[in-house]
Design a protein around this motif. Sequence first.
Motif, mmCIF file in Angstrom:
data_model
loop_
_atom_site.group_PDB
_atom_site.id
_atom_site.type_symbol
_atom_site.label_atom_id
_atom_site.label_comp_id
_atom_site.label_asym_id
_atom_site.label_seq_id
_atom_site.Cartn_x
_atom_site.Cartn_y
_atom_site.Cartn_z
ATOM 1 N N GLY A 129 15.639 1.358 16.890
ATOM 2 C CA GLY A 129 15.855 0.577 18.097
ATOM 3 C C GLY A 129 14.649 0.450 18.999
ATOM 4 N N ARG A 130 13.462 0.771 18.494
ATOM 5 C CA ARG A 130 12.268 0.720 19.325
ATOM 6 C C ARG A 130 11.402 -0.453 18.930
ATOM 7 N NH1 ARG A 130 12.807 2.441 23.406
ATOM 8 N NH2 ARG A 130 10.867 3.494 23.819
ATOM 9 N N LEU A 131 11.188 -1.345 19.881
ATOM 10 C CA LEU A 131 10.410 -2.546 19.633
ATOM 11 C C LEU A 131 8.962 -2.194 19.288
ATOM 12 C CD1 LEU A 131 11.332 -5.428 19.717
ATOM 13 C CD2 LEU A 131 10.548 -5.591 22.061
ATOM 14 N N GLY A 132 8.328 -1.375 20.127
ATOM 15 C CA GLY A 132 6.926 -1.016 19.913
ATOM 16 C C GLY A 132 6.730 -0.292 18.593
ATOM 17 N N GLY A 133 7.647 0.593 18.268
ATOM 18 C CA GLY A 133 7.566 1.342 17.023
ATOM 19 C C GLY A 133 7.646 0.417 15.816
ATOM 20 N N ALA A 134 8.555 -0.574 15.882
ATOM 21 C CA ALA A 134 8.701 -1.508 14.775
ATOM 22 C C ALA A 134 7.409 -2.296 14.578
ATOM 23 C CB ALA A 134 9.873 -2.448 15.030
ATOM 24 N N VAL A 135 6.776 -2.711 15.675
ATOM 25 C CA VAL A 135 5.537 -3.486 15.580
ATOM 26 C C VAL A 135 4.457 -2.655 14.896
ATOM 27 C CG1 VAL A 135 3.684 -4.566 16.904
ATOM 28 C CG2 VAL A 135 6.055 -4.892 17.601
ATOM 29 N N LEU A 136 4.241 -1.430 15.385
ATOM 30 C CA LEU A 136 3.197 -0.570 14.810
ATOM 31 C C LEU A 136 3.479 -0.276 13.344
ATOM 32 C CD1 LEU A 136 2.160 2.193 17.354
ATOM 33 C CD2 LEU A 136 0.727 0.509 16.197
ATOM 34 N N ALA A 137 4.717 0.099 13.041
ATOM 35 C CA ALA A 137 5.059 0.476 11.674
ATOM 36 C C ALA A 137 4.933 -0.713 10.740
ATOM 37 C CB ALA A 137 6.474 1.043 11.635
ATOM 38 N N ALA A 138 5.334 -1.905 11.190
ATOM 39 C CA ALA A 138 5.247 -3.084 10.330
ATOM 40 C C ALA A 138 3.796 -3.373 9.979
ATOM 41 C CB ALA A 138 5.882 -4.293 11.022
ATOM 42 N N PHE A 139 2.909 -3.303 10.970
ATOM 43 C CA PHE A 139 1.515 -3.607 10.670
ATOM 44 C C PHE A 139 0.875 -2.489 9.845
ATOM 45 C CE2 PHE A 139 2.225 -6.898 13.748
ATOM 46 C CZ PHE A 139 1.512 -7.942 13.180
ATOM 47 N N GLY A 140 1.217 -1.251 10.144
ATOM 48 C CA GLY A 140 0.691 -0.154 9.337
ATOM 49 C C GLY A 140 1.107 -0.300 7.886
ATOM 50 N N LEU A 141 2.402 -0.528 7.685
ATOM 51 C CA LEU A 141 2.937 -0.605 6.330
ATOM 52 C C LEU A 141 2.450 -1.861 5.605
ATOM 53 C CD1 LEU A 141 5.005 1.395 5.065
ATOM 54 C CD2 LEU A 141 6.661 -0.447 5.280
ATOM 55 N N GLY A 142 2.440 -2.986 6.312
ATOM 56 C CA GLY A 142 2.020 -4.248 5.703
ATOM 57 C C GLY A 142 0.576 -4.182 5.247
ATOM 58 N N LEU A 143 -0.308 -3.679 6.121
ATOM 59 C CA LEU A 143 -1.726 -3.606 5.771
ATOM 60 C C LEU A 143 -1.948 -2.590 4.660
ATOM 61 C CD1 LEU A 143 -3.357 -3.863 9.307
ATOM 62 C CD2 LEU A 143 -3.427 -5.549 7.471
ATOM 63 N N LEU A 144 -1.312 -1.434 4.795
ATOM 64 C CA LEU A 144 -1.488 -0.394 3.777
ATOM 65 C C LEU A 144 -1.091 -0.906 2.404
ATOM 66 C CD1 LEU A 144 -2.019 2.616 3.029
ATOM 67 C CD2 LEU A 144 0.408 3.007 3.419
ATOM 68 N N SER A 145 0.100 -1.552 2.328
ATOM 69 C CA SER A 145 0.567 -1.946 1.003
ATOM 70 C C SER A 145 -0.283 -3.086 0.445
ATOM 71 C CB SER A 145 2.052 -2.314 1.037
ATOM 72 O OG SER A 145 2.247 -3.459 1.801
ATOM 73 N N SER A 146 -0.745 -4.008 1.295
ATOM 74 C CA SER A 146 -1.509 -5.110 0.723
ATOM 75 C C SER A 146 -2.896 -4.643 0.279
ATOM 76 C CB SER A 146 -1.601 -6.280 1.695
ATOM 77 O OG SER A 146 -2.535 -6.019 2.693
ATOM 78 N N TYR A 147 -3.505 -3.697 1.019
ATOM 79 C CA TYR A 147 -4.804 -3.187 0.571
ATOM 80 C C TYR A 147 -4.652 -2.302 -0.657
ATOM 81 C CZ TYR A 147 -7.571 -5.156 4.290
ATOM 82 O OH TYR A 147 -8.203 -6.033 5.092
ATOM 83 N N ALA A 148 -3.600 -1.482 -0.669
ATOM 84 C CA ALA A 148 -3.386 -0.618 -1.831
ATOM 85 C C ALA A 148 -3.169 -1.464 -3.072
ATOM 86 C CB ALA A 148 -2.181 0.290 -1.573
ATOM 87 N N GLU A 149 -2.445 -2.580 -2.884
ATOM 88 C CA GLU A 149 -2.177 -3.460 -4.004
ATOM 89 C C GLU A 149 -3.471 -4.131 -4.476
ATOM 90 O OE1 GLU A 149 0.993 -7.021 -4.405
ATOM 91 O OE2 GLU A 149 1.637 -5.201 -3.375
ATOM 92 N N PHE A 150 -4.333 -4.446 -3.524
ATOM 93 C CA PHE A 150 -5.576 -5.143 -3.845
ATOM 94 C C PHE A 150 -6.520 -4.228 -4.616
ATOM 95 C CE2 PHE A 150 -9.868 -6.503 -2.491
ATOM 96 C CZ PHE A 150 -9.862 -7.753 -3.086
ATOM 97 N N TRP A 151 -6.613 -2.969 -4.209
ATOM 98 C CA TRP A 151 -7.590 -2.069 -4.823
ATOM 99 C C TRP A 151 -7.056 -1.367 -6.071
ATOM 100 C CZ3 TRP A 151 -9.004 -1.327 0.784
ATOM 101 C CH2 TRP A 151 -10.208 -2.004 1.059
#
Lengths: 230, 292
Positions: B236-258
């Motif tokens: 239920g936390r807006l700020g938490g969702a924003v941070l987690a989404a960007f952390g997870l999105g960037l991590l997975s796309s870079y991990a997938e790339f490398w």
Amino acid sequence: MLSVRGLESGYGRARVLFGVSLDVEPGQLVCVMGRNGVGKTTLLNTIMGVIPATAGTVTFEGRDVTRLKPHERVRLGMGYVPQGHETFPQLSVLGNLLVTLEASPHRDESAIDEALEIFPRLKPLLKRRAGFLSGGQQQQLAIARALVTRPKLLILDEPTEGIQPSIILEIEEAIERLHTSGLAVLLVEQYVDLALRMADRFLILDAGHVVHSGSADELRGEEVHRLLAV
Amino acid sequence: MQAFLNQLPVGLSIAAVLLLIALGLTFTFGQMGVINMAHGEFIMAGAYTAYLLQAVVGTAAVPVALPVAFLVAGAMGWLLERLAIRRFYGRPLDTLLLTWGVSLVLQQLARDLFGAPNVQVVAPGWLSGGLPLFGTQIPYARLFILALAVGCVLAIWAYLARSSQGRRMQAVMQNRRLAAIGGINTGRVDQLTFFIGSGLAGIAGVALTLIGPVGPALGTYYIVDAFLVVVCGGLGRLGGAVLAAFGLGLLSSYAEFWTNASLAKVIVFAVIIAFLQIRPQGLFVLRSRALT
């Protein structure tokens, strides 16, 4: 005004209330007393519909409300301040007051000023998050939140429990003020002397039964102290 | 460095889509404790809304579909809540099974209606091409998705903080019983929350048509990641969702790339498990004297 007849309820198979009856007349302050675990909070929760009644009726201003949901009872004019000075911790103090005001039928913002008149201590705190208030301030906010709905009957569950003594006095004065202004109050209170000072009538619960009831004068008898002693 | 920059818009747009999906989930999950497995199918419904509108409005399908998909997916969510979920409140495992079943039914329904093969939604002309930056190009489509997510977060924030309906929603989320005692019709708040949360999934579905094909199983690719965002961000936390989404999105796309797609999943899950060991309550928590 409020009339409870033969009320029974409980949690699952554990029955807590056994045929409780009580009346609150307009403008009266009725105090429910009893030791821990005799069903005082359960009684208030059942009167408000938080717990369903398994038998008996709750009548408010001549209307049977036994099957109504809690928010519908609030709209009819029953205000409830539950135990434990609860707030919406992430909302501001003003937000706490607005949220019940906006849910009330009158939606008149001057009700907030009226409530702050009773609890002036809250005025400088309006922008503060409710979760950061002290216990006493939270209790004042909890009562103010019920008041902005302009209830005809105020139901209070141990409003002075776990509160610092200086604020207990303020809360007591506020209840007294509301009572003298003509508001009917149903109060659960552990402190006998506080109850003696304020109540018009009282009833004593024991193991889910009303074992004693009467006017404040009768409360001074020996019998009563025996029933309330731990 | 060049490779890093090339991958950045991909990661950011995936994060933006995850955010849109997780926004809805964080409220239904956070407010009502409902694990809604059918949330992914509201994404799919949003994507097919754009596909259907394409026949009517041509290449303007994506912008036109945004509000329509919000309403379509929102209405589906509202119906699901009214018809089924509200009978299962307080029984999280039963709701999980129920919504999973609904999810399968909706996927099959999409297969029957639109066929099993993927379909394509053509992006409007002004979304092709890209913005040149440091010798690389950021596709406009991905920038559009990012802007969409930012816009939705701001709208939700304003709704929660400024409107009386939003205040009511916060109250129910923070203390449902107290809200009911205060005179709030919690059932009606639940309906609205479900409508808005599901509608956001519909918007995410429209965004997804810009970066890939549309198929009946579209939602299943994103639903697990979206739940991970919700759990990592704090309920239920807006700020938490924003941070987690960007952390997870960037991590997975870079991990997938490398590395590759399957190893990337392993890396992401390992990081999340480690993170939840340290902060089991997620990034942001409701913390106050009342709760301690």
